[in-house]
Design a protein around this motif. Structure first.
Motif, short mmCIF file in Angstrom:
data_model
loop_
_atom_site.label_atom_id
_atom_site.label_comp_id
_atom_site.label_asym_id
_atom_site.label_seq_id
_atom_site.Cartn_x
_atom_site.Cartn_y
_atom_site.Cartn_z
N ILE A 179 0.88 -1.17 0.00
CA ILE A 179 0.00 0.00 0.00
C ILE A 179 0.92 1.21 0.00
N LEU A 180 0.69 2.10 -0.95
CA LEU A 180 1.54 3.29 -1.10
C LEU A 180 0.72 4.55 -0.97
N LEU A 181 1.27 5.53 -0.29
CA LEU A 181 0.72 6.87 -0.25
C LEU A 181 1.86 7.79 -0.65
N LEU A 182 1.74 8.34 -1.86
CA LEU A 182 2.79 9.20 -2.41
C LEU A 182 2.27 10.61 -2.57
N ASP A 183 3.20 11.57 -2.62
CA ASP A 183 2.77 12.96 -2.85
C ASP A 183 2.70 13.24 -4.35
N SER A 184 2.41 14.48 -4.70
CA SER A 184 2.21 14.82 -6.11
C SER A 184 3.52 14.83 -6.91
N ASP A 185 4.65 14.65 -6.22
CA ASP A 185 5.94 14.53 -6.91
C ASP A 185 6.41 13.08 -6.97
N GLY A 186 5.59 12.15 -6.44
CA GLY A 186 5.96 10.74 -6.44
C GLY A 186 6.84 10.35 -5.26
N LYS A 187 6.99 11.24 -4.29
CA LYS A 187 7.80 10.95 -3.10
C LYS A 187 6.95 10.26 -2.05
N ARG A 188 7.57 9.46 -1.23
CA ARG A 188 6.89 8.71 -0.17
C ARG A 188 6.29 9.63 0.89
N VAL A 233 -4.30 -0.65 -8.09
CA VAL A 233 -5.53 0.13 -8.03
C VAL A 233 -5.15 1.44 -7.35
N TYR A 234 -5.60 2.56 -7.90
CA TYR A 234 -5.14 3.84 -7.38
C TYR A 234 -6.22 4.91 -7.46
N LYS A 235 -6.01 5.93 -6.63
CA LYS A 235 -6.93 7.05 -6.57
C LYS A 235 -6.15 8.26 -6.06
N LEU A 280 -9.00 -5.51 -4.18
CA LEU A 280 -7.98 -4.45 -4.11
C LEU A 280 -8.65 -3.07 -4.06
N ALA A 281 -9.69 -2.87 -4.85
CA ALA A 281 -10.40 -1.59 -4.86
C ALA A 281 -11.09 -1.34 -3.52
N THR A 282 -11.61 -2.40 -2.89
CA THR A 282 -12.25 -2.25 -1.59
C THR A 282 -11.23 -1.87 -0.51
N VAL A 283 -10.04 -2.46 -0.57
CA VAL A 283 -8.97 -2.10 0.36
C VAL A 283 -8.58 -0.64 0.15
N LEU A 284 -8.41 -0.26 -1.12
CA LEU A 284 -8.06 1.13 -1.44
C LEU A 284 -9.12 2.09 -0.91
N GLN A 285 -10.39 1.80 -1.14
CA GLN A 285 -11.46 2.69 -0.70
C GLN A 285 -11.50 2.76 0.83
N GLY A 286 -11.29 1.64 1.50
CA GLY A 286 -11.25 1.63 2.96
C GLY A 286 -10.12 2.50 3.49
N PHE A 287 -8.93 2.38 2.89
CA PHE A 287 -7.78 3.19 3.28
C PHE A 287 -8.05 4.66 3.01
N PHE A 288 -8.53 4.94 1.81
CA PHE A 288 -8.82 6.31 1.38
C PHE A 288 -9.83 6.98 2.33
N ASP A 289 -10.94 6.28 2.61
CA ASP A 289 -11.99 6.85 3.47
C ASP A 289 -11.53 6.97 4.92
N ALA A 290 -10.76 5.99 5.41
CA ALA A 290 -10.26 6.05 6.79
C ALA A 290 -9.32 7.24 6.97
N VAL A 291 -8.45 7.45 5.99
CA VAL A 291 -7.54 8.61 6.05
C VAL A 291 -8.36 9.90 6.04
N GLY A 292 -9.40 9.95 5.21
CA GLY A 292 -10.27 11.12 5.19
C GLY A 292 -10.93 11.38 6.54
N LEU A 293 -11.38 10.32 7.20
CA LEU A 293 -11.98 10.47 8.53
C LEU A 293 -10.95 10.92 9.56
N LEU A 294 -9.78 10.29 9.53
CA LEU A 294 -8.74 10.62 10.52
C LEU A 294 -8.20 12.03 10.34
N LEU A 295 -8.16 12.50 9.10
CA LEU A 295 -7.66 13.86 8.83
C LEU A 295 -8.81 14.87 8.79
N ARG A 296 -9.99 14.41 9.20
CA ARG A 296 -11.19 15.26 9.28
C ARG A 296 -11.50 15.94 7.94
#
Length: 181
Positions: free
Chosen positions: A14-23, A70-72, A92-108
């Motif tokens: 599972i990767l979370l990268l910035d808009s420059d491709g950095k970790r 799978v990416y977003k 894979l898409a369900t895992v991505l959506q779960g991660f994406f939504d959880a981060v959204g909740l945690l970061l308000r």
């Protein structure tokens, strides 16, 4: 008769990268990339291949180096989940959506690089709640965020700065202490 390999769904990374491709936050669960430089090369390649796509409204799927990715994207963050070439894209898409939504909740709802770096501990806990050793544990964003929030409750924080679940946990703790006195 052919033997069909039965196994539970497996996540390679599972990767979370910035808009420059950095970790920002990454977690690898397989030995497909044995060295740190191999991991960084994979991240750069995946980022380069996907950066021109418009994966902002819904997840996109790509085949890359015998892996399904799978990416977003949101703001200046790029979320990726990688599985083997035989993995089910929906899982894979369900895992991505779960991660994406959880981060959204945690970061308000403030999902951007600066906020993610300030709350990196929560994001790493989030990764640990979703996948362990490549095995999918949880995909429900509310459950993931709840577990992460309960692990990071600061009992000394004023109630006004706590979430409702944190405030209830603190109240329950105070009630238990008062009853045991």
């Amino acid at each position: 008769m052919s033997k069909q390999k039965e196994s539970c769904p497996s996540i390679k990374n599972i990767l979370l990268l910035d808009s420059d491709g950095k970790r920002v936050a990454v977690k690898y669960y397989s030995d497909d990339w044995p060295t740190n430089s191999a991991k960084e090369t994979f991240e750069k390649s995946v980022f380069t291949k996907t950066q021109k796509t418009n994966a902002r409204t819904e997840a996109e799927i790509a085949m890359f180096e015998n892996h399904i990715v799978v990416y977003k994207f949101v703001q200046d963050l790029h979320f990726f989940v990688t599985g083997g070439e035989d993995e089910n894209e929906l899982i894979l898409a369900t895992v991505l959506q779960g991660f994406f939504d959880a981060v959204g909740l945690l970061l308000r709802g403030n999902v951007e690089k600066k906020e993610a770096l300030e709350n990196l501990d929560l994001i790493l806990l989030c990764l640990d709640e979703i996948v362990d050793g490549g095995i999918v544990l949880e995909t429900d964003a509310n459950v993931i965020a709840g577990k992460v929030a309960s692990n990071s409750v600061d009992a000394g924080a004023p109630l006004s700065e706590q979430t409702i679940s944190q405030a209830l946990a603190t109240a329950r703790e105070h009630l238990t202490r008062s009853l045991l006195k």
